[in-house]
Structure formats: C-alpha cells, structure tokens
Motif scaffolding. Structure first.
Motif: not given
Length: 150
Positions: A67-69, A75, A77, A102, A106, A145, A149
């Motif tokens: 997972v990339e935020v 923000r 995701v 996707d 967030a 997530v 965050t």
C-alpha cells in the motif's frame, strides 16, 4: 438487499457491489473470475520484492500486498497485489480491492465497513475460509493506510 450504507463506499467499490448484487449466485462467481483476469501486474519496483510486501496469511493462496499513500491533501492510496494466476478467487478479491479502492483518499479507504464484502453476495459461491481472505486483505490495507497517515 445491501446491509452496507452505500454512502460509506467509494463510488467504484459501490458500483462493484451493485454489479454483484444484480446477478444470481452462479453469475457472481463468474464475475469474480472475470475480475481475476483484470488484476494489474506489479510495477517494476515490486517485481522482485515480495519480501517488501505484506503477506496475507489468511488467503488460501500466496497473496502479497503493498500500500502506498501519497503525500498532500487527500492522500490518495495505491494498492499493489501479487497472487498466482492459478488462484482466481484470490486474484478476484484483490482485483475488487484495486478497482474499488485504488486512487481513493486515505479517509475514504479507512471508512469502508470491514464487512462490506458480505454485500457482494459471495457467501453462496465461495467458502467462509475464502471470505476470511478478503476480510484480511481489507484489514491489512487499512492497517498500512493508518501507519502511513499517522
């Protein structure tokens, strides 16, 4: 038919839930299998790095996720999954997550009810063990997530 408040689901995920709800049990499994073929390939940066991805042990097949935020206001995701081609149910669940979550902010991902998958109506089509896999995917996505965050 739905127990989840559609207002709590991001639009793409709500649309998938509606698509599953609109067809009978046999067609739901077919829809899941079709989605399994749409799971995007991993980007190059993850191609040989399963060790940097989190394994979802509850899935019956080896499934890894990252997972990339993004930084900034909403923000967004981004989700990345690795699952074997010979695991169509697992890939289908992963594809539901990618299609539905996707690019979402967030906060929207964190607001998805933990049991939203019950509204897909797959309980008649797949085993409870497999449904635990999709629940575990969502739980891990939310954990990552939250960590990103915090």
């Amino acid at each position: 038919m739905s127990s989840t408040d559609p207002g709590t689901l991001p639009p793409d995920l709500a649309e998938l839930v509606d698509d599953f709800a609109a067809v009978g049990p046999k067609d739901r499994l077919q829809l899941l299998l079709e989605l399994s073929q749409e799971l995007p390939d991993l980007p190059e940066r993850y191609a040989d790095s399963a060790d940097t991805m989190e394994q979802v042990h509850e899935c019956q097949s080896p499934l890894f996720l990252a997972v990339e935020v993004e930084d900034g206001g909403e923000r967004p995701v981004h989700l990345f999954f690795s699952a074997p081609k010979e695991a169509p149910t697992t890939r289908g669940f992963a594809s539901i997550m990618v299609t539905g979550l996707d690019g979402q902010p967030a906060a929207a991902v964190l607001a998805v009810p933990d049991d939203f998958y019950t509204d897909l109506g797959l309980a008649e089509a797949v085993s409870p063990l497999r449904l635990r896999g999709i629940a575990a995917m969502l739980a891990r996505i939310k954990n990552q997530v939250r960590a990103a965050t915090a």
